[in-house]
Design a protein around this motif. Structure first.
Motif, PDB file in Angstrom:
ATOM      1  N   TYR A 159       0.828  -1.215   0.000  1.00 50.52           N
ATOM      2  CA  TYR A 159       0.000   0.000   0.000  1.00 50.52           C
ATOM      3  C   TYR A 159       0.862   1.264   0.000  1.00 50.52           C
ATOM      4  O   TYR A 159       0.643   2.175  -0.802  1.00 50.52           O
ATOM      5  CB  TYR A 159      -0.901  -0.018   1.232  1.00 50.52           C
ATOM      6  N   PHE A 160       1.861   1.304   0.873  1.00 52.16           N
ATOM      7  CA  PHE A 160       2.688   2.510   0.972  1.00 52.16           C
ATOM      8  C   PHE A 160       3.709   2.622  -0.154  1.00 52.16           C
ATOM      9  O   PHE A 160       4.200   3.722  -0.435  1.00 52.16           O
ATOM     10  CB  PHE A 160       3.412   2.542   2.331  1.00 52.16           C
ATOM     11  N   GLY A 161       4.013   1.496  -0.817  1.00 48.86           N
ATOM     12  CA  GLY A 161       4.989   1.532  -1.905  1.00 48.86           C
ATOM     13  C   GLY A 161       4.373   1.442  -3.289  1.00 48.86           C
ATOM     14  O   GLY A 161       5.086   1.216  -4.267  1.00 48.86           O
ATOM     15  N   ALA A 162       3.061   1.643  -3.375  1.00 51.27           N
ATOM     16  CA  ALA A 162       2.365   1.463  -4.652  1.00 51.27           C
ATOM     17  C   ALA A 162       2.897   2.384  -5.749  1.00 51.27           C
ATOM     18  O   ALA A 162       2.935   2.015  -6.927  1.00 51.27           O
ATOM     19  CB  ALA A 162       0.864   1.697  -4.467  1.00 51.27           C
ATOM     20  N   ASP A 163       3.333   3.583  -5.391  1.00 47.37           N
ATOM     21  CA  ASP A 163       3.790   4.562  -6.380  1.00 47.37           C
ATOM     22  C   ASP A 163       5.308   4.665  -6.466  1.00 47.37           C
ATOM     23  O   ASP A 163       5.834   5.545  -7.155  1.00 47.37           O
ATOM     24  CB  ASP A 163       3.210   5.951  -6.056  1.00 47.37           C
ATOM     25  N   ASN A 164       6.005   3.800  -5.767  1.00 44.40           N
ATOM     26  CA  ASN A 164       7.471   3.856  -5.766  1.00 44.40           C
ATOM     27  C   ASN A 164       8.026   2.445  -5.863  1.00 44.40           C
ATOM     28  O   ASN A 164       8.291   1.799  -4.855  1.00 44.40           O
ATOM     29  CB  ASN A 164       7.973   4.551  -4.494  1.00 44.40           C
ATOM     30  N   HIS A 165       8.183   1.954  -7.077  1.00 40.50           N
ATOM     31  CA  HIS A 165       8.558   0.559  -7.290  1.00 40.50           C
ATOM     32  C   HIS A 165       9.951   0.235  -6.777  1.00 40.50           C
ATOM     33  O   HIS A 165      10.198  -0.873  -6.283  1.00 40.50           O
ATOM     34  CB  HIS A 165       8.445   0.212  -8.767  1.00 40.50           C
ATOM     35  N   GLU A 166      10.893   1.162  -6.912  1.00 45.92           N
ATOM     36  CA  GLU A 166      12.246   0.900  -6.430  1.00 45.92           C
ATOM     37  C   GLU A 166      12.256   0.754  -4.911  1.00 45.92           C
ATOM     38  O   GLU A 166      12.897  -0.153  -4.362  1.00 45.92           O
ATOM     39  CB  GLU A 166      13.191   2.030  -6.858  1.00 45.92           C
ATOM     40  N   TRP A 167      11.566   1.637  -4.219  1.00 40.08           N
ATOM     41  CA  TRP A 167      11.464   1.566  -2.762  1.00 40.08           C
ATOM     42  C   TRP A 167      10.771   0.274  -2.351  1.00 40.08           C
ATOM     43  O   TRP A 167      11.189  -0.404  -1.408  1.00 40.08           O
ATOM     44  CB  TRP A 167      10.677   2.780  -2.258  1.00 40.08           C
ATOM     45  N   LEU A 168       9.732  -0.090  -3.081  1.00 41.23           N
ATOM     46  CA  LEU A 168       8.969  -1.295  -2.769  1.00 41.23           C
ATOM     47  C   LEU A 168       9.829  -2.536  -2.944  1.00 41.23           C
ATOM     48  O   LEU A 168       9.831  -3.435  -2.086  1.00 41.23           O
ATOM     49  CB  LEU A 168       7.730  -1.372  -3.660  1.00 41.23           C
ATOM     50  N   ALA A 169      10.569  -2.602  -4.058  1.00 43.10           N
ATOM     51  CA  ALA A 169      11.423  -3.763  -4.315  1.00 43.10           C
ATOM     52  C   ALA A 169      12.479  -3.907  -3.223  1.00 43.10           C
ATOM     53  O   ALA A 169      12.777  -5.025  -2.772  1.00 43.10           O
ATOM     54  CB  ALA A 169      12.096  -3.625  -5.678  1.00 43.10           C
ATOM     55  N   MET A 170      13.035  -2.786  -2.775  1.00 44.85           N
ATOM     56  CA  MET A 170      14.050  -2.815  -1.721  1.00 44.85           C
ATOM     57  C   MET A 170      13.460  -3.373  -0.426  1.00 44.85           C
ATOM     58  O   MET A 170      14.055  -4.233   0.230  1.00 44.85           O
ATOM     59  CB  MET A 170      14.584  -1.409  -1.482  1.00 44.85           C
ATOM     60  N   TRP A 171      12.255  -2.925  -0.061  1.00 46.47           N
ATOM     61  CA  TRP A 171      11.663  -3.349   1.202  1.00 46.47           C
ATOM     62  C   TRP A 171      11.071  -4.749   1.127  1.00 46.47           C
ATOM     63  O   TRP A 171      10.966  -5.433   2.155  1.00 46.47           O
ATOM     64  CB  TRP A 171      10.622  -2.326   1.669  1.00 46.47           C
ATOM     65  N   ILE A 172      10.683  -5.194  -0.058  1.00 48.28           N
ATOM     66  CA  ILE A 172      10.267  -6.600  -0.203  1.00 48.28           C
ATOM     67  C   ILE A 172      11.453  -7.497   0.115  1.00 48.28           C
ATOM     68  O   ILE A 172      11.337  -8.480   0.853  1.00 48.28           O
ATOM     69  CB  ILE A 172       9.740  -6.882  -1.623  1.00 48.28           C
ATOM     70  N   HIS A 173      12.602  -7.132  -0.450  1.00 44.82           N
ATOM     71  CA  HIS A 173      13.817  -7.917  -0.206  1.00 44.82           C
ATOM     72  C   HIS A 173      14.168  -7.908   1.280  1.00 44.82           C
ATOM     73  O   HIS A 173      14.457  -8.955   1.874  1.00 44.82           O
ATOM     74  CB  HIS A 173      14.964  -7.339  -1.035  1.00 44.82           C
ATOM     75  N   ARG A 174      14.128  -6.734   1.891  1.00 49.92           N
ATOM     76  CA  ARG A 174      14.443  -6.634   3.317  1.00 49.92           C
ATOM     77  C   ARG A 174      13.401  -7.357   4.163  1.00 49.92           C
ATOM     78  O   ARG A 174      13.738  -7.997   5.168  1.00 49.92           O
ATOM     79  CB  ARG A 174      14.510  -5.167   3.734  1.00 49.92           C
ATOM     80  N   GLY A 175      12.146  -7.234   3.753  1.00 48.82           N
ATOM     81  CA  GLY A 175      11.076  -7.878   4.507  1.00 48.82           C
ATOM     82  C   GLY A 175      11.182  -9.385   4.494  1.00 48.82           C
ATOM     83  O   GLY A 175      10.918 -10.051   5.503  1.00 48.82           O
ATOM     84  N   GLN A 176      11.571  -9.948   3.352  1.00 47.23           N
ATOM     85  CA  GLN A 176      11.722 -11.395   3.260  1.00 47.23           C
ATOM     86  C   GLN A 176      12.782 -11.893   4.227  1.00 47.23           C
ATOM     87  O   GLN A 176      12.601 -12.892   4.914  1.00 47.23           O
ATOM     88  CB  GLN A 176      12.060 -11.799   1.821  1.00 47.23           C
ATOM     89  N   HIS A 177      13.902 -11.171   4.289  1.00 49.57           N
ATOM     90  CA  HIS A 177      14.960 -11.551   5.237  1.00 49.57           C
ATOM     91  C   HIS A 177      14.530 -11.251   6.664  1.00 49.57           C
ATOM     92  O   HIS A 177      14.871 -11.994   7.590  1.00 49.57           O
ATOM     93  CB  HIS A 177      16.254 -10.798   4.900  1.00 49.57           C
ATOM     94  N   GLY A 178      13.774 -10.160   6.840  1.00 53.67           N
ATOM     95  CA  GLY A 178      13.319  -9.780   8.175  1.00 53.67           C
ATOM     96  C   GLY A 178      12.388 -10.811   8.780  1.00 53.67           C
ATOM     97  O   GLY A 178      12.471 -11.116   9.977  1.00 53.67           O
ATOM     98  N   LEU A 179      11.489 -11.376   7.963  1.00 54.49           N
ATOM     99  CA  LEU A 179      10.566 -12.390   8.479  1.00 54.49           C
ATOM    100  C   LEU A 179      11.300 -13.669   8.847  1.00 54.49           C
ATOM    101  O   LEU A 179      10.929 -14.360   9.793  1.00 54.49           O
ATOM    102  CB  LEU A 179       9.466 -12.666   7.450  1.00 54.49           C
ATOM    103  N   TRP A 180      12.347 -14.004   8.093  1.00 48.82           N
ATOM    104  CA  TRP A 180      13.179 -15.140   8.486  1.00 48.82           C
ATOM    105  C   TRP A 180      13.798 -14.880   9.854  1.00 48.82           C
ATOM    106  O   TRP A 180      13.860 -15.773  10.708  1.00 48.82           O
ATOM    107  CB  TRP A 180      14.290 -15.361   7.453  1.00 48.82           C
ATOM    108  N   LEU A 181      14.237 -13.620  10.068  1.00 46.47           N
ATOM    109  CA  LEU A 181      14.833 -13.260  11.347  1.00 46.47           C
ATOM    110  C   LEU A 181      13.808 -13.353  12.472  1.00 46.47           C
ATOM    111  O   LEU A 181      14.092 -13.884  13.553  1.00 46.47           O
ATOM    112  CB  LEU A 181      15.400 -11.842  11.270  1.00 46.47           C
TER     113      LEU A 181
END
Length: 208
Positions: A159-181
């Motif tokens: 929702y918050f990254g809908a208009d910013n694909h680069e920011w969204l892609a970065m946080w998807i990557h971080r989020g995937q590792h974050g959930l593993w953590l």
């Protein structure tokens, strides 16, 4: 991001029902990433095609219904479920035996942690049902608690990254590792609590 863009297109055209059905497929072990599906639902809300809070509810419903379906299949069919063609694709006899061993070792903790382990959820939930040692209510509560961590993260991220694909892609990557953590920390905490409980029981038995 290509998969995300395709899902956004499908969801924007078909709404909440498409998101719900996609999450059911995720729960059934179809190779469709649940995190990207939830992010796509959040993105269409950010683009104005849906309400983000309703999307969160739809996400929770899709995740829990999909997971519960796998648990109940395992509970009803037991080891016979391995003969079902669509199950055999994601749960081989070797993998079933491996998950059974882990389940015997970690029990309820594994059901909670499984939500943060892509590729393991379906196998764990089917195995949990087939053991007949876990009530559906306990499974639903543990899975629901885990989903309350993961689902809002992905939906609101989209929702918050809908208009910013680069920011969204970065946080998807971080989020995937974050959930593993998060899953790893939760497992460590659960093991420590279990060890302290066993030690207390042993001390109480020894003092009698």
């Amino acid at each position: 991001m290509e998969l995300l863009e395709r899902l956004v297109t499908v969801f924007a055209e078909n709404g909440y029902l498409a998101v719900f059905l996609a999450l059911l497929l995720c729960g059934a072990g179809v190779p469709l990433p649940e995190d990207i599906t939830l992010v796509a639902g959040g993105v269409i809300a950010g683009l104005g095609y849906a309400n983000v809070h309703t999307m969160f509810g739809v996400g929770m419903a899709g995740v829990l219904v999909g997971d519960s379906g796998m648990f109940l299949l395992g509970h009803h069919f037991g080891a016979r479920i391995l003969k079902l063609r669509f199950v055999a694709r994601v749960l081989t006899p070797e993998r079933y035996a491996k998950v059974q061993h882990k389940f015997e070792r970690y029990g309820n903790r594994l059901m909670f942690i499984a939500r943060f382990l892509p590729g393991m959820r379906t196998a764990v939930f089917i195995t949990a049902g087939s053991t007949h040692r876990v009530s559906f209510l306990r499974f639903f509560l543990l899975d629901g608690l885990a989903a309350l961590i993961s689902v809002p993260i992905w939906v609101y991220l989209g929702y918050f990254g809908a208009d910013n694909h680069e920011w969204l892609a970065m946080w998807i990557h971080r989020g995937q590792h974050g959930l593993w953590l998060v899953g790893g920390i939760a497992l460590v905490v659960a093991l420590v609590l279990w060890w302290r409980h066993k030690r207390r029981v042993a001390c109480e038995s020894g003092s009698r």
